[in-house]
Design a protein around this motif. Sequence first.
Motif, PDB file in Angstrom:
ATOM      1  N   SER A 390       0.828  -1.207   0.000  1.00 54.92           N
ATOM      2  CA  SER A 390       0.000   0.000   0.000  1.00 54.92           C
ATOM      3  C   SER A 390       0.855   1.247   0.000  1.00 54.92           C
ATOM      4  CB  SER A 390      -0.915   0.023   1.233  1.00 54.92           C
ATOM      5  OG  SER A 390      -1.728  -1.111   1.291  1.00 54.92           O
ATOM      6  N   ILE A 391       1.806   1.278   0.926  1.00 50.79           N
ATOM      7  CA  ILE A 391       2.672   2.452   1.035  1.00 50.79           C
ATOM      8  C   ILE A 391       3.522   2.610  -0.222  1.00 50.79           C
ATOM      9  CG2 ILE A 391       4.552   3.509   2.342  1.00 50.79           C
ATOM     10  CD1 ILE A 391       3.449   1.957   4.798  1.00 50.79           C
ATOM     11  N   GLY A 392       4.110   1.477  -0.675  1.00 54.25           N
ATOM     12  CA  GLY A 392       4.945   1.538  -1.877  1.00 54.25           C
ATOM     13  C   GLY A 392       4.160   1.907  -3.113  1.00 54.25           C
ATOM     14  N   GLY A 393       2.955   1.325  -3.270  1.00 54.16           N
ATOM     15  CA  GLY A 393       2.128   1.645  -4.430  1.00 54.16           C
ATOM     16  C   GLY A 393       1.676   3.089  -4.429  1.00 54.16           C
ATOM     17  N   ALA A 394       1.261   3.582  -3.253  1.00 60.32           N
ATOM     18  CA  ALA A 394       0.850   4.978  -3.156  1.00 60.32           C
ATOM     19  C   ALA A 394       2.029   5.906  -3.440  1.00 60.32           C
ATOM     20  CB  ALA A 394       0.276   5.252  -1.768  1.00 60.32           C
ATOM     21  N   LEU A 395       3.190   5.581  -2.854  1.00 58.04           N
ATOM     22  CA  LEU A 395       4.375   6.404  -3.092  1.00 58.04           C
ATOM     23  C   LEU A 395       4.749   6.446  -4.567  1.00 58.04           C
ATOM     24  CD1 LEU A 395       6.682   5.450  -0.076  1.00 58.04           C
ATOM     25  CD2 LEU A 395       5.675   7.695  -0.547  1.00 58.04           C
ATOM     26  N   THR A 396       4.584   5.319  -5.262  1.00 63.21           N
ATOM     27  CA  THR A 396       4.911   5.277  -6.687  1.00 63.21           C
ATOM     28  C   THR A 396       4.055   6.259  -7.465  1.00 63.21           C
ATOM     29  OG1 THR A 396       5.521   2.936  -6.487  1.00 63.21           O
ATOM     30  CG2 THR A 396       5.158   3.788  -8.703  1.00 63.21           C
ATOM     31  N   GLY A 397       2.735   6.220  -7.222  1.00 66.61           N
ATOM     32  CA  GLY A 397       1.840   7.152  -7.905  1.00 66.61           C
ATOM     33  C   GLY A 397       2.109   8.596  -7.516  1.00 66.61           C
ATOM     34  N   TRP A 398       2.288   8.839  -6.221  1.00 73.34           N
ATOM     35  CA  TRP A 398       2.546  10.210  -5.757  1.00 73.34           C
ATOM     36  C   TRP A 398       3.870  10.742  -6.271  1.00 73.34           C
ATOM     37  CZ3 TRP A 398       1.092   8.874  -0.014  1.00 73.34           C
ATOM     38  CH2 TRP A 398      -0.301   8.769   0.079  1.00 73.34           C
ATOM     39  N   LEU A 399       4.903   9.894  -6.275  1.00 71.71           N
ATOM     40  CA  LEU A 399       6.202  10.340  -6.760  1.00 71.71           C
ATOM     41  C   LEU A 399       6.149  10.684  -8.248  1.00 71.71           C
ATOM     42  CD1 LEU A 399       8.525   7.823  -4.866  1.00 71.71           C
ATOM     43  CD2 LEU A 399       8.533  10.320  -4.613  1.00 71.71           C
ATOM     44  N   LEU A 400       5.430   9.870  -9.019  1.00 82.24           N
ATOM     45  CA  LEU A 400       5.277  10.183 -10.439  1.00 82.24           C
ATOM     46  C   LEU A 400       4.617  11.548 -10.615  1.00 82.24           C
ATOM     47  CD1 LEU A 400       4.165   6.736 -11.904  1.00 82.24           C
ATOM     48  CD2 LEU A 400       6.295   7.930 -12.414  1.00 82.24           C
ATOM     49  N   ALA A 401       3.557  11.788  -9.828  1.00 84.95           N
ATOM     50  CA  ALA A 401       2.875  13.080  -9.906  1.00 84.95           C
ATOM     51  C   ALA A 401       3.796  14.210  -9.446  1.00 84.95           C
ATOM     52  CB  ALA A 401       1.601  13.047  -9.066  1.00 84.95           C
ATOM     53  N   PHE A 402       4.558  13.972  -8.379  1.00 86.12           N
ATOM     54  CA  PHE A 402       5.469  14.984  -7.838  1.00 86.12           C
ATOM     55  C   PHE A 402       6.542  15.373  -8.850  1.00 86.12           C
ATOM     56  CE2 PHE A 402       9.490  15.923  -5.635  1.00 86.12           C
ATOM     57  CZ  PHE A 402       9.124  17.049  -4.919  1.00 86.12           C
ATOM     58  N   PHE A 403       7.050  14.388  -9.580  1.00 90.24           N
ATOM     59  CA  PHE A 403       8.101  14.656 -10.557  1.00 90.24           C
ATOM     60  C   PHE A 403       7.540  15.174 -11.885  1.00 90.24           C
ATOM     61  CE2 PHE A 403      10.484  11.375  -7.989  1.00 90.24           C
ATOM     62  CZ  PHE A 403      11.407  12.279  -7.475  1.00 90.24           C
ATOM     63  N   GLY A 404       6.208  15.328 -11.979  1.00 89.83           N
ATOM     64  CA  GLY A 404       5.603  15.929 -13.167  1.00 89.83           C
ATOM     65  C   GLY A 404       5.276  14.959 -14.278  1.00 89.83           C
ATOM     66  N   PHE A 405       5.091  13.678 -13.956  1.00 94.60           N
ATOM     67  CA  PHE A 405       4.786  12.687 -14.996  1.00 94.60           C
ATOM     68  C   PHE A 405       3.436  12.969 -15.646  1.00 94.60           C
ATOM     69  CE2 PHE A 405       2.338   8.849 -15.980  1.00 94.60           C
ATOM     70  CZ  PHE A 405       3.116   8.303 -16.994  1.00 94.60           C
ATOM     71  N   GLN A 406       3.386  12.825 -16.986  1.00101.48           N
ATOM     72  CA  GLN A 406       2.152  12.872 -17.765  1.00101.48           C
ATOM     73  C   GLN A 406       2.139  11.670 -18.701  1.00101.48           C
ATOM     74  OE1 GLN A 406      -0.401  15.122 -17.501  1.00101.48           O
ATOM     75  NE2 GLN A 406       0.705  16.062 -15.781  1.00101.48           N
ATOM     76  N   ALA A 407       1.011  10.947 -18.738  1.00100.21           N
ATOM     77  CA  ALA A 407       0.935   9.700 -19.508  1.00100.21           C
ATOM     78  C   ALA A 407       1.000   9.964 -21.010  1.00100.21           C
ATOM     79  CB  ALA A 407      -0.354   8.954 -19.168  1.00100.21           C
ATOM     80  N   ASN A 408       1.716   9.074 -21.710  1.00 99.77           N
ATOM     81  CA  ASN A 408       1.737   9.010 -23.172  1.00 99.77           C
ATOM     82  C   ASN A 408       2.281  10.276 -23.841  1.00 99.77           C
ATOM     83  OD1 ASN A 408       0.544   6.336 -23.309  1.00 99.77           O
ATOM     84  ND2 ASN A 408      -1.399   7.309 -22.734  1.00 99.77           N
ATOM     85  N   VAL A 409       3.218  10.962 -23.168  1.00101.02           N
ATOM     86  CA  VAL A 409       3.918  12.095 -23.781  1.00101.02           C
ATOM     87  C   VAL A 409       5.401  11.967 -23.450  1.00101.02           C
ATOM     88  CG1 VAL A 409       1.916  13.622 -23.589  1.00101.02           C
ATOM     89  CG2 VAL A 409       3.615  13.579 -21.751  1.00101.02           C
ATOM     90  N   GLN A 411       8.595  12.803 -21.570  1.00 99.70           N
ATOM     91  CA  GLN A 411       8.721  13.285 -20.194  1.00 99.70           C
ATOM     92  C   GLN A 411       9.776  14.379 -20.071  1.00 99.70           C
ATOM     93  OE1 GLN A 411       6.470  12.111 -17.917  1.00 99.70           O
ATOM     94  NE2 GLN A 411       5.706  11.070 -19.762  1.00 99.70           N
ATOM     95  N   THR A 412       9.567  15.258 -19.094  1.00102.28           N
ATOM     96  CA  THR A 412      10.554  16.294 -18.799  1.00102.28           C
ATOM     97  C   THR A 412      11.797  15.660 -18.162  1.00102.28           C
ATOM     98  OG1 THR A 412       9.692  16.667 -16.569  1.00102.28           O
ATOM     99  CG2 THR A 412       8.703  17.942 -18.368  1.00102.28           C
ATOM    100  N   THR A 413      12.876  16.434 -18.120  1.00100.39           N
ATOM    101  CA  THR A 413      14.107  15.958 -17.482  1.00100.39           C
ATOM    102  C   THR A 413      13.860  15.615 -16.015  1.00100.39           C
ATOM    103  OG1 THR A 413      15.446  17.321 -18.969  1.00100.39           O
ATOM    104  CG2 THR A 413      16.502  16.529 -16.947  1.00100.39           C
ATOM    105  N   GLU A 414      13.049  16.432 -15.333  1.00 96.71           N
ATOM    106  CA  GLU A 414      12.738  16.185 -13.928  1.00 96.71           C
ATOM    107  C   GLU A 414      11.984  14.870 -13.758  1.00 96.71           C
ATOM    108  OE1 GLU A 414      10.156  19.051 -12.173  1.00 96.71           O
ATOM    109  OE2 GLU A 414      10.491  18.330 -10.120  1.00 96.71           O
ATOM    110  N   ALA A 415      11.025  14.606 -14.631  1.00 98.53           N
ATOM    111  CA  ALA A 415      10.252  13.367 -14.538  1.00 98.53           C
ATOM    112  C   ALA A 415      11.144  12.155 -14.798  1.00 98.53           C
ATOM    113  CB  ALA A 415       9.093  13.395 -15.527  1.00 98.53           C
ATOM    114  N   GLN A 416      12.028  12.254 -15.781  1.00 98.23           N
ATOM    115  CA  GLN A 416      12.933  11.147 -16.071  1.00 98.23           C
ATOM    116  C   GLN A 416      13.881  10.882 -14.902  1.00 98.23           C
ATOM    117  OE1 GLN A 416      14.860  12.063 -19.809  1.00 98.23           O
ATOM    118  NE2 GLN A 416      13.260  11.048 -20.975  1.00 98.23           N
ATOM    119  N   GLU A 417      14.376  11.950 -14.285  1.00 94.51           N
ATOM    120  CA  GLU A 417      15.264  11.780 -13.132  1.00 94.51           C
ATOM    121  C   GLU A 417      14.510  11.127 -11.972  1.00 94.51           C
ATOM    122  OE1 GLU A 417      18.781  12.088 -10.773  1.00 94.51           O
ATOM    123  OE2 GLU A 417      18.362  12.038 -12.929  1.00 94.51           O
ATOM    124  N   GLY A 418      13.256  11.515 -11.793  1.00 94.84           N
ATOM    125  CA  GLY A 418      12.455  10.911 -10.740  1.00 94.84           C
ATOM    126  C   GLY A 418      12.243   9.431 -10.960  1.00 94.84           C
TER     127      GLY A 418
END
Length: 461
Positions: A390-409, A411-418
């Motif tokens: 639960s914690i790991g799965g939630a962190l994965t989604g939150w971290l992707l959002a935090f690093f600026g991930f957007q689906a099917n485009v 990715q920014t340098t920040e998102a890739q580094e994340g």
Amino acid sequence: MNTTKVTLKEKVGYGLGDAASSMFWKLFGMYLLFFYTDIFGLEAGIVGTMFLVTRVWDSLFDPIVGVLGDRTETKWGKFRPYLLWVAVPFGILGVFTFTTPDFGATGKIIYAYVTYSLMMMVYSLINVPYASLLGVMSSNPKERTALSSYRMIFAFLGSILALVLIEPLVRFFGNDAENLRFGWSMSAVVFAIIAVIFFLCTFSWTKERIRPIKESKNPLKDDIKDLLGNKPWWILLGAGIAALIFNSIRDGAAVYYFKYYAVTPDTFDLGFIGSALSLTTIYLVLGQAANILRILFVTPVSNQIGKKKTYLFAMVFATVFSVAFYFIDKSNIAMMLVLQVLISACAGSIFPLLWSMYADIADYSEWKTGRRATGLIFSSSSMSQKFGWSIGGALTGWLLAFFGFQANVIQTTEAQEGIRLMLSFLPAVGTLLSVIFIYFYPLTEKKLGEITTELNSKREK
């Protein structure tokens, strides 16, 4: 106590149960976040929150199932009947989870919450009794480790089956990008049928041998009091949660790593089912294969140096290799695969040890209190898995959002580094925590031998 030796058929039958669970567990852990963001169209942050809410509730539901199992009495035993009763609902909910109705944004979120929550509850109803079954099949600690190893080998075989087939099946049923949703749903049907068959085999081929010293029903408050006062249980709970955080972050981020960061060929044509496998699939399958290889050595190694030391060494090396993953060049496919094998071999070896140690804790609790609550203790092990997941799965989604991930485009340098950090430094925090917890685990092989001898003597009387 029935002292009949556990047969090879019974060990295989027991292993098939985790093969059934692991097919969907692996699909959930490695593809469900991707499925929700890139196929169903949900935001990564929303999915992360959903994972936390639904899985925390499901984790709390596990002890309820454990208590029910301890108080179940049938001609088939305490825990085996649940394999018969819940197998079909498990398959049906697995299909619904990967079905994508054409709802609006709010409708999609509600549908995902409802189907995934129900699936996780049904998962508990069959997996907690299945796990508890290990504690009543044999009283021999070494045979339990062997049983647990069979379980883990079949679990990873089930995972490999799911990982190898999922992408080809999706393309086979989906035909093209327009029908990918149908392809995911039909692929889930295939895995659901296999899972139901495996669960029924486990029910038919296994036996419950161990009966508690006291046959009277224990008050629930006494069982809970015993559990909360069990120091080894607390330590193992923390170690298990930390290990699952490590695994769930690495597993959940792997698909994104190869789609949005690594520079690799799109697919490798293997010439079956008219399709090909992506490097993501090859990477994940290699990890499962490494897990199996390492498990083959767990029983002899732990018999020589003890379960605690085996666990400690495995987690220390997993930490080192995970950190090293950060420094791989994005085009260095060979090193990605090598480190995946090494990390998986280390991390995978701890799970048969964990399940075997929970069986030891059930003995320790009965020896200390005179009361046995196998289902409650094993439900706590499932709870630790799901809390970590639960914690790991939630962190994965939150971290992707935090690093600026957007689906099917792109990715920014920040998102890739994340995404890069999510395969290396960030999950390594989990392995370090697991090492710290297990360092304080007090049940040595000598102590367990004394406990087993004393309990067997009481049961014979």
